[in-house]
Design a protein around this motif. Structure first.
Motif, short mmCIF file in Angstrom:
data_model
loop_
_atom_site.label_atom_id
_atom_site.label_comp_id
_atom_site.label_asym_id
_atom_site.label_seq_id
_atom_site.Cartn_x
_atom_site.Cartn_y
_atom_site.Cartn_z
N ILE A 8 37.69 37.66 29.30
CA ILE A 8 37.41 37.06 29.98
C ILE A 8 35.51 36.93 30.25
CG2 ILE A 8 36.85 37.14 33.16
CD1 ILE A 8 39.92 39.20 32.99
N LYS A 57 44.34 32.52 35.37
CA LYS A 57 43.42 32.33 35.62
C LYS A 57 43.15 31.68 36.29
CE LYS A 57 41.76 28.07 32.42
NZ LYS A 57 42.10 26.74 31.28
N ALA A 58 43.76 30.80 37.36
CA ALA A 58 43.10 29.98 38.58
C ALA A 58 42.47 31.59 39.33
CB ALA A 58 44.21 29.43 39.63
N GLU A 61 38.97 33.05 38.15
CA GLU A 61 38.31 31.64 38.23
C GLU A 61 37.79 31.34 39.30
OE1 GLU A 61 39.56 27.31 35.62
OE2 GLU A 61 38.87 29.48 33.57
N ASP A 62 38.92 31.16 40.15
CA ASP A 62 38.13 31.26 41.83
C ASP A 62 37.21 32.95 42.24
OD1 ASP A 62 39.52 28.49 41.83
OD2 ASP A 62 41.58 30.07 43.12
N TYR A 65 35.03 33.62 37.21
CA TYR A 65 34.75 34.04 36.12
C TYR A 65 35.08 33.64 36.14
CZ TYR A 65 33.63 38.67 38.68
OH TYR A 65 32.57 39.34 39.69
N ASP A 66 34.96 33.27 33.78
CA ASP A 66 35.61 32.24 33.09
C ASP A 66 36.74 33.20 32.29
OD1 ASP A 66 33.72 30.13 33.88
OD2 ASP A 66 32.66 31.36 32.48
N VAL A 67 37.98 32.11 32.43
CA VAL A 67 39.18 32.88 31.35
C VAL A 67 39.62 31.51 30.07
CG1 VAL A 67 41.71 33.00 31.09
CG2 VAL A 67 39.87 33.86 33.14
#
Length: 68
Positions: A8, A57-58, A61-62, A65-67
């Protein structure tokens, strides 16, 4: 149960790690989520019949943050 490790990007403090942990634990089927700020990762234990890495992941990201 299965485990998945997520890398992350974007976590800069313990509050960020707490947010990521909370959103992962709120997913139906997630047994536990251990977020390591220093390693920029999360270890998720989950029931594969109920959820999986795409849902993790969804959710992350919601939360902003970035996976990777």
């Amino acid at each position: 149960m299965q485990t998945a490790t997520l890398n992350i990007n974007g976590m800069s403090c313990s509050g960020c790690a707490s947010t990521v942990s909370r959103v992962l634990k709120n997913i139906n089927g997630v047994q536990s989520a251990a977020v390591n700020l220093d390693a920029a990762s999360a270890l998720v234990e989950f029931d594969p019949a109920l959820t999986g890495p795409e849902a993790f992941k969804a959710a992350v990201e919601d939360a902003g943050y970035d996976v990777v």
